[in-house]
Design a protein around this motif. Structure first.
Motif, PDB file in Angstrom:
ATOM      1  N   ILE A   1      28.135  56.608  36.693  1.00  0.00           N
ATOM      2  CA  ILE A   1      28.615  55.205  36.713  1.00  0.00           C
ATOM      3  C   ILE A   1      29.612  55.109  37.732  1.00  0.00           C
ATOM      4  CG2 ILE A   1      30.210  56.114  34.739  1.00  0.00           C
ATOM      5  CD1 ILE A   1      30.191  53.181  33.847  1.00  0.00           C
ATOM      6  N   SER A   2      29.439  53.913  38.383  1.00  0.00           N
ATOM      7  CA  SER A   2      30.474  53.575  39.438  1.00  0.00           C
ATOM      8  C   SER A   2      31.479  52.689  38.984  1.00  0.00           C
ATOM      9  CB  SER A   2      29.886  52.984  40.592  1.00  0.00           C
ATOM     10  OG  SER A   2      29.098  51.808  40.597  1.00  0.00           O
ATOM     11  N   LEU A   3      32.630  52.821  39.017  1.00  0.00           N
ATOM     12  CA  LEU A   3      33.837  51.880  38.414  1.00  0.00           C
ATOM     13  C   LEU A   3      34.413  51.218  39.661  1.00  0.00           C
ATOM     14  CD1 LEU A   3      35.048  54.430  35.699  1.00  0.00           C
ATOM     15  CD2 LEU A   3      33.741  52.474  35.288  1.00  0.00           C
ATOM     16  N   SER A   4      35.209  50.261  39.505  1.00  0.00           N
ATOM     17  CA  SER A   4      35.905  49.655  40.377  1.00  0.00           C
ATOM     18  C   SER A   4      37.443  50.286  39.929  1.00  0.00           C
ATOM     19  CB  SER A   4      36.019  48.345  40.422  1.00  0.00           C
ATOM     20  OG  SER A   4      36.889  47.560  41.384  1.00  0.00           O
ATOM     21  N   VAL A   5      37.991  51.386  40.844  1.00  0.00           N
ATOM     22  CA  VAL A   5      39.175  52.094  40.622  1.00  0.00           C
ATOM     23  C   VAL A   5      40.120  51.645  41.332  1.00  0.00           C
ATOM     24  CG1 VAL A   5      39.895  54.254  40.420  1.00  0.00           C
ATOM     25  CG2 VAL A   5      37.664  53.923  40.002  1.00  0.00           C
ATOM     26  N   ASN A   6      41.291  51.254  40.512  1.00  0.00           N
ATOM     27  CA  ASN A   6      42.532  50.987  41.282  1.00  0.00           C
ATOM     28  C   ASN A   6      43.202  51.915  42.031  1.00  0.00           C
ATOM     29  OD1 ASN A   6      43.920  48.291  41.307  1.00  0.00           O
ATOM     30  ND2 ASN A   6      44.478  48.625  39.035  1.00  0.00           N
TER      31      ASN A   6
ATOM     32  N   PHE B   1      33.107  57.224  41.366  1.00  0.00           N
ATOM     33  CA  PHE B   1      32.053  57.519  40.881  1.00  0.00           C
ATOM     34  C   PHE B   1      32.132  58.660  40.040  1.00  0.00           C
ATOM     35  CE2 PHE B   1      27.707  55.950  41.881  1.00  0.00           C
ATOM     36  CZ  PHE B   1      26.961  56.606  40.979  1.00  0.00           C
ATOM     37  N   ILE B   2      31.603  58.431  38.821  1.00  0.00           N
ATOM     38  CA  ILE B   2      31.608  59.543  37.617  1.00  0.00           C
ATOM     39  C   ILE B   2      30.269  60.116  37.257  1.00  0.00           C
ATOM     40  CG2 ILE B   2      32.581  59.970  35.411  1.00  0.00           C
ATOM     41  CD1 ILE B   2      34.697  57.966  36.123  1.00  0.00           C
ATOM     42  N   VAL B   3      30.115  61.340  36.952  1.00  0.00           N
ATOM     43  CA  VAL B   3      28.981  61.826  36.220  1.00  0.00           C
ATOM     44  C   VAL B   3      29.496  62.436  34.943  1.00  0.00           C
ATOM     45  CG1 VAL B   3      27.143  63.376  36.182  1.00  0.00           C
ATOM     46  CG2 VAL B   3      27.686  62.265  38.552  1.00  0.00           C
TER      47      VAL B   3
END
Ligand SMILES: C[S@@+](CC[C@H](N)C(=O)[O-])C[C@H]1O[C@@H](n2cnc3c(N)ncnc32)[C@H](O)[C@@H]1O
Length: 166
Positions: A91-96, A155-157
């Motif tokens: 999953i890709s997140l919009s990270v601050n 990006f997280i697995v």
């Protein structure tokens, strides 16, 4: 191997029309038309053929940012319920980020997507990504290239945690 493509009904119809027009075969794909804000995505995936007894790869690339946090939590918890041991969530997140350069890039992205009518709806603090996973029944998979650096880049697995969400 089966692939399941999930998207909003109108967007998915547009994708399918383009595939047809270009003569690109999609026989290996199962299409699931769903709106994550209202539809029971896990049930739809299973009724379309996903086997919850076998490992799956769930890929959410560039999707989470368009969802309210509560919708994202519900989606991740649903996917966890059909994730057999050995499954992965990428999953890709919009990270601050405190970096002014990254903050400017994110602001430009948010303005661009809002202008085309698909505004960004969530930004996750890097430090909160673990809590988001944990509360929805996932944990970082700890595979090479998926550690804190990848999380910092958004990006997280993850893999199913031992206890699924309530
Ligand atoms: C930037 S695109 C990412 C596309 C994806 N990586 C792919 O290859 O198709 C964001 C996608 O999220 C979908 N989306 C946004 N909100 C959604 C929702 N509530 N339910 C289902 N899909 C949604 C959009 O229709 C769009 O296809």
């Amino acid at each position: 191997m089966l692939w399941f493509e999930v998207d909003l009904p109108a967007t998915q119809q547009d994708k399918r029309s383009r595939l047809d027009r270009l003569g690109i075969g999609s026989g290996h794909l199962r299409f699931v038309a769903a709106d994550f804000t209202v539809d029971p995505v896990a049930g739809l995936l299973v009724s379309t053929g996903l086997d919850p007894g076998r490992p799956s790869l769930f890929l959410l690339e560039g999707v989470a940012v368009y969802l309210e946090e509560a919708v994202l939590r519900s989606l991740l918890a649903q996917l966890r319920r059909i994730a057999a041991h050995g499954s992965r969530l990428a999953i890709s997140l919009s990270v601050n980020s405190a970096s002014p350069e990254r903050a400017a890039r994110r602001a430009a992205f948010q303005a661009a997507v809002a202008a085309v009518g698909e505004p960004a709806r969530s930004v996750v603090e890097a430090a909160d990504a673990g809590t988001l996973l944990e509360s929805t029944g996932w944990r970082p998979a700890g595979e090479p290239g998926t550690g804190s650096k990848a999380a910092h880049a958004g990006f997280i697995v993850a893999e199913p945690a031992d206890v699924p969400p309530a």
